[in-house]
Design a protein around this motif. Sequence first.
Motif, PDB file in Angstrom:
ATOM      1  N   GLY A   1       5.923  62.045  -3.762  1.00 21.25           N
ATOM      2  CA  GLY A   1       4.685  61.968  -4.511  1.00 21.25           C
ATOM      3  C   GLY A   1       3.817  63.201  -4.366  1.00 21.25           C
ATOM      4  N   TYR A   2       2.987  63.423  -5.358  1.00 19.28           N
ATOM      5  CA  TYR A   2       1.966  64.467  -5.378  1.00 19.28           C
ATOM      6  C   TYR A   2       0.665  63.778  -5.746  1.00 19.28           C
ATOM      7  CZ  TYR A   2      -0.474  68.683  -7.190  1.00 19.28           C
ATOM      8  OH  TYR A   2      -1.371  69.691  -7.454  1.00 19.28           O
ATOM      9  N   THR A   3      -0.359  63.909  -4.919  1.00 21.79           N
ATOM     10  CA  THR A   3      -1.564  63.099  -5.065  1.00 21.79           C
ATOM     11  C   THR A   3      -2.336  63.375  -6.350  1.00 21.79           C
ATOM     12  OG1 THR A   3      -2.796  64.694  -3.699  1.00 21.79           O
ATOM     13  CG2 THR A   3      -1.857  62.774  -2.580  1.00 21.79           C
ATOM     14  N   ARG A   4      -2.144  64.541  -6.977  1.00 21.25           N
ATOM     15  CA  ARG A   4      -2.843  64.848  -8.232  1.00 21.25           C
ATOM     16  C   ARG A   4      -2.102  64.318  -9.453  1.00 21.25           C
ATOM     17  NH1 ARG A   4      -3.230  70.032  -9.963  1.00 21.25           N
ATOM     18  NH2 ARG A   4      -4.878  69.409 -11.415  1.00 21.25           N
ATOM     19  N   ALA A   5      -0.862  63.918  -9.285  1.00 15.80           N
ATOM     20  CA  ALA A   5      -0.043  63.545 -10.435  1.00 15.80           C
ATOM     21  C   ALA A   5      -0.232  62.080 -10.799  1.00 15.80           C
ATOM     22  CB  ALA A   5       1.426  63.821 -10.149  1.00 15.80           C
ATOM     23  N   ALA A   6      -0.465  61.830 -12.076  1.00 15.67           N
ATOM     24  CA  ALA A   6      -0.483  60.460 -12.588  1.00 15.67           C
ATOM     25  C   ALA A   6       0.947  60.029 -12.899  1.00 15.67           C
ATOM     26  CB  ALA A   6      -1.343  60.391 -13.848  1.00 15.67           C
ATOM     27  N   LYS A   7       1.112  58.768 -13.215  1.00 17.19           N
ATOM     28  CA  LYS A   7       2.445  58.246 -13.502  1.00 17.19           C
ATOM     29  C   LYS A   7       3.085  59.030 -14.644  1.00 17.19           C
ATOM     30  CE  LYS A   7       4.992  54.052 -14.727  1.00 17.19           C
ATOM     31  NZ  LYS A   7       4.916  52.607 -15.048  1.00 17.19           N
ATOM     32  N   GLY A   8       4.305  59.498 -14.423  1.00 13.71           N
ATOM     33  CA  GLY A   8       5.038  60.215 -15.450  1.00 13.71           C
ATOM     34  C   GLY A   8       4.752  61.699 -15.535  1.00 13.71           C
ATOM     35  N   GLU A   9       3.747  62.207 -14.797  1.00 18.67           N
ATOM     36  CA  GLU A   9       3.457  63.634 -14.816  1.00 18.67           C
ATOM     37  C   GLU A   9       4.405  64.374 -13.867  1.00 18.67           C
ATOM     38  OE1 GLU A   9      -1.068  64.652 -15.919  1.00 18.67           O
ATOM     39  OE2 GLU A   9      -0.851  63.715 -13.959  1.00 18.67           O
ATOM     40  N   SER A  10       4.883  65.515 -14.295  1.00 18.04           N
ATOM     41  CA  SER A  10       5.830  66.281 -13.484  1.00 18.04           C
ATOM     42  C   SER A  10       5.096  67.355 -12.685  1.00 18.04           C
ATOM     43  CB  SER A  10       6.915  66.906 -14.367  1.00 18.04           C
ATOM     44  OG  SER A  10       6.342  67.647 -15.423  1.00 18.04           O
ATOM     45  N   TRP A  11       5.723  67.781 -11.572  1.00 18.95           N
ATOM     46  CA  TRP A  11       5.065  68.720 -10.671  1.00 18.95           C
ATOM     47  C   TRP A  11       6.072  69.615  -9.954  1.00 18.95           C
ATOM     48  CZ3 TRP A  11       6.747  67.034  -5.835  1.00 18.95           C
ATOM     49  CH2 TRP A  11       7.008  65.657  -5.694  1.00 18.95           C
ATOM     50  N   PHE A  12       5.537  70.745  -9.466  1.00 15.77           N
ATOM     51  CA  PHE A  12       6.317  71.718  -8.720  1.00 15.77           C
ATOM     52  C   PHE A  12       6.230  71.444  -7.221  1.00 15.77           C
ATOM     53  CE2 PHE A  12       5.244  74.081 -12.585  1.00 15.77           C
ATOM     54  CZ  PHE A  12       6.461  74.670 -12.911  1.00 15.77           C
ATOM     55  N   PHE A  13       7.307  71.784  -6.505  1.00 15.37           N
ATOM     56  CA  PHE A  13       7.305  71.766  -5.044  1.00 15.37           C
ATOM     57  C   PHE A  13       8.190  72.891  -4.544  1.00 15.37           C
ATOM     58  CE2 PHE A  13       9.402  70.191  -1.067  1.00 15.37           C
ATOM     59  CZ  PHE A  13       8.316  70.387  -0.243  1.00 15.37           C
ATOM     60  N   GLU A  14       7.614  73.809  -3.778  1.00 26.38           N
ATOM     61  CA  GLU A  14       8.351  74.921  -3.173  1.00 26.38           C
ATOM     62  C   GLU A  14       9.189  75.685  -4.203  1.00 26.38           C
ATOM     63  OE1 GLU A  14      10.381  73.362   0.276  1.00 26.38           O
ATOM     64  OE2 GLU A  14       8.555  73.511   1.472  1.00 26.38           O
ATOM     65  N   ASN A  15       8.538  76.004  -5.316  1.00 24.46           N
ATOM     66  CA  ASN A  15       9.129  76.852  -6.354  1.00 24.46           C
ATOM     67  C   ASN A  15      10.423  76.285  -6.932  1.00 24.46           C
ATOM     68  OD1 ASN A  15       8.600  79.296  -7.851  1.00 24.46           O
ATOM     69  ND2 ASN A  15      10.421  80.161  -6.900  1.00 24.46           N
ATOM     70  N   ASP A  16      10.487  74.965  -7.065  1.00 27.91           N
ATOM     71  CA  ASP A  16      11.650  74.370  -7.709  1.00 27.91           C
ATOM     72  C   ASP A  16      11.472  74.402  -9.229  1.00 27.91           C
ATOM     73  OD1 ASP A  16       9.807  72.379  -8.197  1.00 27.91           O
ATOM     74  OD2 ASP A  16      10.787  70.869  -6.943  1.00 27.91           O
ATOM     75  N   ASP A  17      12.254  73.616  -9.960  1.00 29.73           N
ATOM     76  CA  ASP A  17      12.206  73.638 -11.423  1.00 29.73           C
ATOM     77  C   ASP A  17      11.024  72.870 -12.003  1.00 29.73           C
ATOM     78  OD1 ASP A  17      14.498  75.195 -11.650  1.00 29.73           O
ATOM     79  OD2 ASP A  17      15.819  73.448 -11.583  1.00 29.73           O
ATOM     80  N   GLY A  18      10.254  72.201 -11.157  1.00 31.48           N
ATOM     81  CA  GLY A  18       9.078  71.489 -11.643  1.00 31.48           C
ATOM     82  C   GLY A  18       9.393  70.226 -12.406  1.00 31.48           C
ATOM     83  N   GLU A  19      10.528  69.593 -12.103  1.00 35.23           N
ATOM     84  CA  GLU A  19      10.925  68.381 -12.814  1.00 35.23           C
ATOM     85  C   GLU A  19      10.725  67.125 -11.964  1.00 35.23           C
ATOM     86  OE1 GLU A  19      14.822  68.838 -14.451  1.00 35.23           O
ATOM     87  OE2 GLU A  19      14.371  70.791 -15.351  1.00 35.23           O
TER      88      GLU A  19
END
Length: 312
Positions: A179-197
């Motif tokens: 999880g990412y605390t800023r992301a709402a349900k269904g929103e995609s996010w980046f982690f450690e320079n990955d593809d952001g999916e």
Amino acid sequence: MKKITFLIFLLLFAKELLAEDRREIGEGVTASHEFFLLASSLPEIKLAFTERLIFPFLQGEGFLTRDNNINLAFGAEISPVSLNGIVNTVWTPVAFFQLMAGGRIGSGWNIELYDSEFYGIGLNQPDDAGKSSVNGGGFDGLLWEVHTGAVLQTDLSALYPGDWHHVVFRSYHELNYKGYTRAAKGESWFFENDDGENCNGFNYYGNMLVGFQMPVFFNLAAILAEADLYLYDTPQRDKWGDNKIRWTFSGIFGFYAGKMIDLKLIAQCVTQRNYQESNWQDLYYRNRNIDKSNPLRLEFYRIVAALTYKFN
């Protein structure tokens, strides 16, 4: 930075090779400290420090239960775009089976280097042109993960003792929630320079290793296959291939320099999705259309060097 989970597995594997350096702290409890350095050809780098405590638990007299224990590891890791705290617990109730649980919490930041941007954190959103863009900044939220899993493992030397009989097999299967605390349900996010999916939700991760351990400096040759699958649902996910298993195949070569230093060199290939659009790299990933007649290809990913230094 992607696909680090398998290196956590390798740290646990290195523990057995470096067991002589454990320091007893009372009542059969042993402790060790580990420094871990990872670098790859992408390029990427990660540093980690781990404190490990091993408690004897329900030990028996037979070879299947004499080493039963609970292995508790906790520590911190840092990369150029992230900072994380990690805890993992491994319970070995019998030699060929383990149960695991743990988690990670941390945050990140974004940097620009050599005209390239590296995203440690942030939402992945389409811009007006339908291309990918990052919405976020340093430490604007927490990135976290919890997991539980199980291991089946065996070593041929248990049946045919001998220094050159260590043909090992290990299979790990895990359910995790990220999880990412800023992301709402269904929103995609980046982690450690990955593809952001990534999206907040459950995931499956599994791996299978077959290898040969040797009582010499070149002490390990192995093949590792890993599988990742998003278990959460997103509308029309089959359009861009979100429902496909992501495979990573690794050749692992281990080197053991005394009781304190363990080095692994790893060559990796991954499956990539084929898209109908010729400019697919420029598009936000949900605006792509997978080629259903030829959905996947295998390509080279990276070379990794992973160094573990153990000390009391």
